[in-house]
Design an enzyme around this catalytic site. Structure first.
Site, short mmCIF file in Angstrom:
data_model
loop_
_atom_site.label_atom_id
_atom_site.label_comp_id
_atom_site.label_asym_id
_atom_site.label_seq_id
_atom_site.Cartn_x
_atom_site.Cartn_y
_atom_site.Cartn_z
CG ASP A 222 -0.29 -0.19 2.53
OD1 ASP A 222 0.91 -0.53 2.53
OD2 ASP A 222 -0.94 -0.02 3.57
CD GLU B 66 10.26 -1.58 10.77
OE1 GLU B 66 10.25 -1.53 12.03
OE2 GLU B 66 9.23 -1.42 10.09
C1 UGA Z 1 3.79 -0.66 9.17
C2 UGA Z 1 5.10 -0.85 8.45
O1 UGA Z 1 5.19 0.03 7.33
C3 UGA Z 1 5.18 -2.28 7.98
O2 UGA Z 1 6.27 -2.48 7.15
C4 UGA Z 1 5.23 -3.13 9.20
O3 UGA Z 1 5.30 -4.46 8.87
C5 UGA Z 1 3.99 -2.90 10.02
O4 UGA Z 1 3.79 -1.51 10.28
C6 UGA Z 1 4.08 -3.57 11.38
O5 UGA Z 1 3.45 -3.10 12.30
O6 UGA Z 1 4.80 -4.51 11.53
P1 UGA Z 1 1.31 -0.62 8.18
O7 UGA Z 1 1.09 0.28 7.04
O8 UGA Z 1 0.85 -0.19 9.52
O9 UGA Z 1 2.82 -1.02 8.23
O10 UGA Z 1 0.74 -2.08 7.90
P2 UGA Z 1 0.10 -2.69 6.60
O11 UGA Z 1 0.51 -1.96 5.39
O12 UGA Z 1 -1.33 -2.89 6.85
O13 UGA Z 1 0.82 -4.12 6.59
C7 UGA Z 1 2.15 -4.30 6.20
C8 UGA Z 1 2.20 -5.35 5.10
O14 UGA Z 1 1.77 -6.60 5.62
C9 UGA Z 1 1.33 -5.03 3.89
O15 UGA Z 1 1.98 -5.37 2.70
C10 UGA Z 1 0.11 -5.90 4.12
O16 UGA Z 1 -0.54 -6.31 2.92
C11 UGA Z 1 0.70 -7.09 4.86
N1 UGA Z 1 -0.28 -7.72 5.80
C12 UGA Z 1 -0.97 -6.96 6.70
C13 UGA Z 1 -0.51 -9.07 5.71
O17 UGA Z 1 0.10 -9.76 4.88
N2 UGA Z 1 -1.44 -9.63 6.54
C14 UGA Z 1 -2.14 -8.91 7.44
O18 UGA Z 1 -2.98 -9.49 8.18
C15 UGA Z 1 -1.90 -7.54 7.52
MN MN Z 2 1.10 -0.05 4.96
#
Ligand code: UGA
Ligand code: MN
Length: 344
Positions: A193, A280
């Site tokens: 995203d 990270e």
């Molecule tokens: C933030 C950071 O930018 C992420 O790189 C980090 O992994 C995450 O926090 C974290 O808390 O660990 P954020 O934008 O809050 O990310 O989270 P998302 O973009 O919703 O999720 C990160 C990635 O994991 C996305 O590519 C999403 O598609 C994936 N994801 C999320 C899954 O594969 N499964 C899930 O249930 C939720």
């Molecule tokens: Mn994100």
């Protein structure tokens, strides 16, 4: 043989000659009557020919110049790359089913498809891969790997487990990913995203020798997080959230050379206390990296520094049908999709 002469000079000149009283002996008079205008025409041609040539040359130059301008902007970045290294960029993207995932992945595919020598590893957080996602990957024309690994028990549902599986895949399929043309690679964790500038890949990631770090926009409760660079070295971070971390950087703000990945067995664990919950710093520390290893990118200018990656989040659309039933005990009927594929 008057007739022959007339043929040589053509019908128009013949009639000119006749008008000027050369009827009796056209052959004799043709030099007097026709010769002079012919010479004049030739002289004119000689005189103006140079202008004609000049304008033709000018036209060719303008055409060539405008052809350069007509080129789309992005291939220019691609061309610039050929002077640099040909390290393979390995992008790891966890992804999962939600209404905005297809458009998010589509935007990301459209961006990545401008970058050459890039292998995209997409890991579905689920039991199986999704055909609509696979179609996007196919149409991107990028070399890709699409696999499904549902988040294992104990892991946060935030893509950690999917990135772990990708790291394992990279370690056991290195030569397949690199292909014959690439000896080196760089690994980048690009979430589905975020918003990526193509130059993030062509100017930053491609050039990472050990650990590259750069600014990320709209992240960590502030407008920008960036490494604090003094004399080309990084020993602190311009961040608001948890600045004491050895690596106070969002997932989007770093990439590691493939050799760092291959020289360690570091993966994402089920938690990261040193990161205050963010994964990270744990990963980078477990890879044996220190702050001295950081190669900062994009800090050179004094002001108007550009951000090449933004931690955007696509908001969940306000679907009337789902909202109407929000307070009901009955499950909401799925929204009408009129036969179109939407991940509802
Ligand atoms: C933030 C950071 O930018 C992420 O790189 C980090 O992994 C995450 O926090 C974290 O808390 O660990 P954020 O934008 O809050 O990310 O989270 P998302 O973009 O919703 O999720 C990160 C990635 O994991 C996305 O590519 C999403 O598609 C994936 N994801 C999320 C899954 O594969 N499964 C899930 O249930 C939720
Ligand atoms: Mn994100």
């Amino acid at each position: 043989m008057p007739g022959n002469t007339i043929k040589v000079f053509g019908d128009k000149l013949e009639s000119q000659a006749l008008q000027k009283g050369c009827e009796e002996d056209i052959e004799k008079h043709c030099r007097r009557c026709i010769g002079k205008p012919t010479m004049r025409t030739l002289n004119k041609l000689r005189k103006y020919g140079i202008y004609v040539l000049f304008f033709m040359l000018l036209f060719a130059m303008v055409f060539q110049f405008s052809a350069d301008l007509r080129q789309p902007a992005y291939p220019v970045f691609k061309m610039a790359e050929t002077n640099g290294t040909n390290r393979m960029i390995i992008v790891v993207t966890p992804t999962y089913k939600r209404m905005t995932r297809i458009p998010d992945m589509l935007r990301m595919a459209n961006t990545l498809s401008h970058v050459k020598d890039l292998h995209w590893i997409v890991v579905e957080d689920g039991n199986r891969t999704i055909p609509a996602v696979e179609e996007i990957l196919k149409r991107s024309n990028l070399p890709y790997t699409y696999m499904a690994h549902k988040t294992a028990v104990g892991y946060p549902r935030r893509g950690w487990y999917q990135r772990t599986m990708a790291l394992k895949f990279i370690r056991s399929n290195t030569s397949q990913i690199l292909g014959k043309e690439h000896e080196e690679g760089v690994v980048y964790f690009g979430d589905d995203d975020n918003s990526y500038d193509i130059r993030l890949f062509t100017e930053y990631i491609r050039n990472v020798k050990t650990l590259g770090i750069w600014a990320v926009g709209l992240v960590g409760g502030t407008v920008v997080e960036a490494p604090k660079v003094i004399d080309g070295k990084v020993n602190a971070f311009n961040v608001k959230w948890n600045p004491k971390r050895r690596f106070a950087v969002d997932m989007a703000g770093f990439a590691v050379n493939l050799k760092v990945v291959l020289n360690s067995d570091a993966v994402f664990g089920t938690s990261c206390k040193r990161g205050g919950g963010a994964p990270e710093t744990c990963l980078l520390e477990d890879m044996g990296l220190e702050r001295e290893d950081i190669e900062p990118f994009g800090h050179e200018k004094e002001k108007d520094r550009e951000i090449f990656v933004w931690h955007t989040k696509t908001s969940t659309p306000n679907i009337a049908q789902a909202k109407k039933n929000a307070n009901s005990t009955k499950p909401a009927p799925p929204p009408e999709t009129y036969g179109y594929f939407v991940e509802v």
